[in-house]
Each structure stands twice: as structure tokens, then as C-alpha cells.
Design an enzyme around this catalytic site. Structure first.
Site, PDB file in Angstrom:
ATOM      1  N   ASP A 134      -4.488  -4.161 -17.974  1.00 24.76           N
ATOM      2  CA  ASP A 134      -3.331  -3.267 -18.133  1.00 24.76           C
ATOM      3  C   ASP A 134      -3.272  -2.589 -19.499  1.00 24.76           C
ATOM      4  O   ASP A 134      -2.192  -2.215 -19.971  1.00 24.76           O
ATOM      5  CB  ASP A 134      -2.011  -4.025 -17.880  1.00 24.76           C
ATOM      6  CG  ASP A 134      -1.876  -4.492 -16.429  1.00 24.76           C
ATOM      7  OD1 ASP A 134      -2.493  -3.866 -15.541  1.00 24.76           O
ATOM      8  OD2 ASP A 134      -1.152  -5.473 -16.202  1.00 24.76           O
ATOM      9  N   ASN A 165       1.527   3.131  -2.643  1.00 24.42           N
ATOM     10  CA  ASN A 165       0.827   4.118  -3.482  1.00 24.42           C
ATOM     11  C   ASN A 165      -0.369   4.697  -2.741  1.00 24.42           C
ATOM     12  O   ASN A 165      -0.637   5.901  -2.835  1.00 24.42           O
ATOM     13  CB  ASN A 165       0.399   3.479  -4.810  1.00 24.42           C
ATOM     14  CG  ASN A 165       1.521   3.481  -5.819  1.00 24.42           C
ATOM     15  OD1 ASN A 165       1.932   4.542  -6.303  1.00 24.42           O
ATOM     16  ND2 ASN A 165       2.050   2.303  -6.123  1.00 24.42           N
ATOM     17  N   ARG A 218      -6.095  -8.379  -8.180  1.00 24.90           N
ATOM     18  CA  ARG A 218      -7.143  -9.261  -8.704  1.00 24.90           C
ATOM     19  C   ARG A 218      -7.603  -8.724 -10.044  1.00 24.90           C
ATOM     20  O   ARG A 218      -7.746  -7.497 -10.215  1.00 24.90           O
ATOM     21  CB  ARG A 218      -8.373  -9.304  -7.776  1.00 24.90           C
ATOM     22  CG  ARG A 218      -8.139  -9.806  -6.403  1.00 24.90           C
ATOM     23  CD  ARG A 218      -7.560 -11.179  -6.312  1.00 24.90           C
ATOM     24  NE  ARG A 218      -8.404 -12.238  -6.858  1.00 24.90           N
ATOM     25  CZ  ARG A 218      -8.020 -13.511  -6.966  1.00 24.90           C
ATOM     26  NH1 ARG A 218      -6.808 -13.873  -6.610  1.00 24.90           N
ATOM     27  NH2 ARG A 218      -8.845 -14.414  -7.449  1.00 24.90           N
ATOM     28  N   ILE A 219      -7.864  -9.622 -10.963  1.00 26.55           N
ATOM     29  CA  ILE A 219      -8.438  -9.214 -12.251  1.00 26.55           C
ATOM     30  C   ILE A 219      -9.926  -8.970 -12.033  1.00 26.55           C
ATOM     31  O   ILE A 219     -10.610  -9.777 -11.389  1.00 26.55           O
ATOM     32  CB  ILE A 219      -8.193 -10.304 -13.309  1.00 26.55           C
ATOM     33  CG1 ILE A 219      -6.690 -10.386 -13.593  1.00 26.55           C
ATOM     34  CG2 ILE A 219      -8.979 -10.015 -14.581  1.00 26.55           C
ATOM     35  CD1 ILE A 219      -6.292 -11.511 -14.518  1.00 26.55           C
ATOM     36  N   GLY A 279       0.779  -1.232   0.000  1.00 27.53           N
ATOM     37  CA  GLY A 279       0.000   0.000   0.000  1.00 27.53           C
ATOM     38  C   GLY A 279       0.813   1.285   0.000  1.00 27.53           C
ATOM     39  O   GLY A 279       0.361   2.316   0.506  1.00 27.53           O
ATOM     40  N   GLN A 291       8.635   7.231  -8.701  1.00 28.54           N
ATOM     41  CA  GLN A 291       7.859   7.991  -9.682  1.00 28.54           C
ATOM     42  C   GLN A 291       6.368   7.655  -9.606  1.00 28.54           C
ATOM     43  O   GLN A 291       5.521   8.515  -9.846  1.00 28.54           O
ATOM     44  CB  GLN A 291       8.403   7.755 -11.093  1.00 28.54           C
ATOM     45  CG  GLN A 291       9.852   8.184 -11.257  1.00 28.54           C
ATOM     46  CD  GLN A 291      10.099   9.596 -10.740  1.00 28.54           C
ATOM     47  OE1 GLN A 291       9.320  10.509 -11.013  1.00 28.54           O
ATOM     48  NE2 GLN A 291      11.166   9.778  -9.981  1.00 28.54           N
ATOM     49  N   SER A 351       2.893   3.849 -15.370  1.00 26.09           N
ATOM     50  CA  SER A 351       1.752   4.425 -16.089  1.00 26.09           C
ATOM     51  C   SER A 351       0.525   4.440 -15.190  1.00 26.09           C
ATOM     52  O   SER A 351       0.248   3.450 -14.503  1.00 26.09           O
ATOM     53  CB  SER A 351       1.394   3.564 -17.314  1.00 26.09           C
ATOM     54  OG  SER A 351       2.510   3.285 -18.121  1.00 26.09           O
ATOM     55  N   HIS A 368       0.403   1.070 -12.979  1.00 25.57           N
ATOM     56  CA  HIS A 368       1.118  -0.136 -13.411  1.00 25.57           C
ATOM     57  C   HIS A 368       2.603   0.193 -13.523  1.00 25.57           C
ATOM     58  O   HIS A 368       2.975   1.233 -14.083  1.00 25.57           O
ATOM     59  CB  HIS A 368       0.568  -0.611 -14.757  1.00 25.57           C
ATOM     60  CG  HIS A 368       1.194  -1.887 -15.199  1.00 25.57           C
ATOM     61  ND1 HIS A 368       0.872  -3.108 -14.646  1.00 25.57           N
ATOM     62  CD2 HIS A 368       2.156  -2.139 -16.113  1.00 25.57           C
ATOM     63  CE1 HIS A 368       1.603  -4.050 -15.207  1.00 25.57           C
ATOM     64  NE2 HIS A 368       2.390  -3.492 -16.104  1.00 25.57           N
TER      65      HIS A 368
HETATM   66  C1  GRF Z   1       3.120  -1.018  -7.551  1.00 26.99           C
HETATM   67  O1  GRF Z   1       4.320  -1.160  -8.261  1.00 26.99           O
HETATM   68  C2  GRF Z   1       1.957  -0.868  -8.492  1.00 26.99           C
HETATM   69  O2  GRF Z   1       2.275  -0.177  -9.660  1.00 26.99           O
HETATM   70  C3  GRF Z   1       1.641  -2.304  -8.825  1.00 26.99           C
HETATM   71  O3  GRF Z   1       1.828  -3.011  -7.624  1.00 26.99           O
HETATM   72  C4  GRF Z   1       2.758  -2.303  -6.801  1.00 26.99           C
HETATM   73  C5  GRF Z   1       2.040  -2.033  -5.526  1.00 26.99           C
HETATM   74  O4  GRF Z   1       2.845  -1.399  -4.586  1.00 26.99           O
HETATM   75  N1  GRF Z   1       0.331  -2.419  -9.409  1.00 26.99           N
HETATM   76  P1  GRF Z   1       2.171  -0.705  -3.329  1.00 26.99           P
HETATM   77  O5  GRF Z   1       1.246  -1.751  -2.688  1.00 26.99           O
HETATM   78  O6  GRF Z   1       1.424   0.500  -3.785  1.00 26.99           O
HETATM   79  O7  GRF Z   1       3.318  -0.380  -2.428  1.00 26.99           O
END
Ligand code: GRF
Length: 217
Positions: free
Chosen positions: A145, A14, A91-92, A12, A173, A136, A109
Site C-alpha cells: 500500500d 471495482n 493477498r500480499i 468485485g 469515488q 487512492s 486502496h
Molecule cells: C475496496 O474498498 C478496495 O479499495 C479494497 O477492497 C475493497 C474491494 O471492494 N482494496 P470490491 O471487491 O471492489 O467491491
């Protein structure tokens, strides 16, 4: 101010970048909830510590994808969000779910799409010998994706890189472009129209989206 729900599966970071930006007042959003598909997702504790309501919809408790997607939608809709943000959500999601949130479902992604959809993007980038890699943010469609791209950040691939150093450069980034994309959406500057991204943002205002080797870490 718009409200959003963040979906996670793990660490988590992000999600934390979005919580931090909102906490600093850099994001005009109210984070209405965080939903995880795994009870052991470490990000749940981070969200709870920030005072954000959390819940778990464990995919293993459902007979199939349709049932899981329906329960997930119910948990999301309980928060009535304007925007749903996938942040490391592994999950898809089925067509009906994606349609339900069409135009208000974003994903991040860790590659420069359409290169390297799917898993292990950094390992695959190194194996292919690409010199430029990145991340992206895109609107989610039923095509995994491959949804319309909102913003990307490009970083160099250095001769000395391994999977870990490259991942670290990319995630730094990710933590910049995801809050940016969410801010554009919250400000009404980002829309999906007839399957295409319309984004009323001066591109020149964000030259760092291509990160030079000297600044890329
Ligand atoms: C990130 O690299 C995101 O782009 C990808 O999974 C990773 C998740 O990292 N979809 P976090 O859980 O946000 O640390």
C-alpha cells in the site's frame, strides 16, 4: 486497445465498475480475464455474466507465497495482458511477482495513502477523527500500500458517519477514479518512470477528485 487482467478476492464492485466502463465504450480496453484467489469470490459470477473468462487460483492449494505467486503469474500470463489491475485482491504479493509486472500493476486502496495502509481503513479513519478521507489508485511495489500514487479522491468525514456510511461514500469515488486511472494508462498518458508517476493529464479537468460535502452522498 490494451488488454487487462483483473484480480479479485470478493465482491468485485471495482471490477464491475471497470467492466461497465469498458462496456459503455468509455475505456479503450479489452478485459482478457478475471482471476480470483477464492472460489467463493462473488465477483466471479459478475464477470462470467459479462462474458469475461474467469479462473481461480486458490491460495490455500499452495505450500507458500512463492508457489502461489508463480501459479497466479501463470494464469495472468496466459491472457498476455498489458496491465494487471488489483481490485479488492486481498493477498500480499511477493517481490518477484511485483517485479515481473513493474509499471503495469495497479491497486486501489480505500484511504488517502500514505494514511491508513492495510485493513479496516474506514474504522481507523473514524477512530483518528480525520475530517477528510478517501481513496487512492497507486502502482504496486513490494512495499504494501505504499507504491507511487496515480490519483486520489477526497471525501468529507461527517459527524453522523459510521463505518458503513463512510465506506459507501468512499467506494462511490473508487468507482470513479479506478476507471479513470485505467483509461489514462490505456491512452498512454500514465507511466511509471524511475519509480515516479508521470501522468499527462490536466489536473483542472477533474475538480471532482475533491468531493464537496454537498455532493459526497
Ligand atoms: C475496496 O474498498 C478496495 O479499495 C479494497 O477492497 C475493497 C474491494 O471492494 N482494496 P470490491 O471487491 O471492489 O467491491
Amino acid at each position: 486497445m490494451i488488454s487487462l487482467v483483473i484480480l479479485i478476492s470478493g465482491r468485485g464492485s471495482n471490477m464491475a465498475a471497470l467492466l461497465d466502463a469498458a462496456g459503455r465504450g468509455d475505456l479503450p480496453v479489452r478485459i482478457a480475464g478475471v482471476v480470483a484467489n477464492r472460489p467463493d469470490a462473488a465477483g466471479l459470477a459478475t464477470a462470467a455474466a459479462a462474458g469475461v473468462p474467469t479462473c481461480v487460483v486458490d491460495h490455500r492449494a499452495f505450500a507458500g507465497r512463492a508457489e502461489f505467486d508463480a501459479a497466479l503469474a501463470e494464469a495472468i500470463d496466459a491472457c498476455a495482458p498489458d496491465l494487471v489491475v488489483l481490485a479488492g485482491f486481498m493477498r500480499i504479493l511477493g517481490e518477484a511477482f511485483v517485479q515481473r509486472y513493474a509499471g503495469r500493476l495497479l491497486n486501489i486502496h480505500p484511504s488517502l495513502l500514505p494514511a491508513f495502509p492495510g485493513l479496516h481503513t474506514h474504522r481507523r479513519a473514524l477512530a483518528e477523527g480525520v475530517r477528510i478521507h478517501g481513496c487512492s489508485v497507486h502502482f504496486v511495489t513490494a512495499d504494501l500500500d505504499h507504491g507511487p500514487i496515480v490519483v486520489q479522491a477526497a471525501v468529507p468525514v461527517l459527524d453522523s458517519d459510521d463505518e458503513e456510511t463512510l465506506a459507501a461514500r468512499v467506494i462511490a469515488q473508487e468507482h470513479r477514479i479506478y476507471p479513470l486511472a485505467v483509461r489514462w494508462f490505456a491512452e498512454g498518458r500514465l507511466q511509471l518512470r524511475q519509480g515516479r508517476v508521470v501522468c499527462a493529464v490536466e489536473q483542472a479537468a477533474h475538480p471532482w477528485l475533491i468531493v464537496p460535502a454537498s455532493a459526497a452522498g
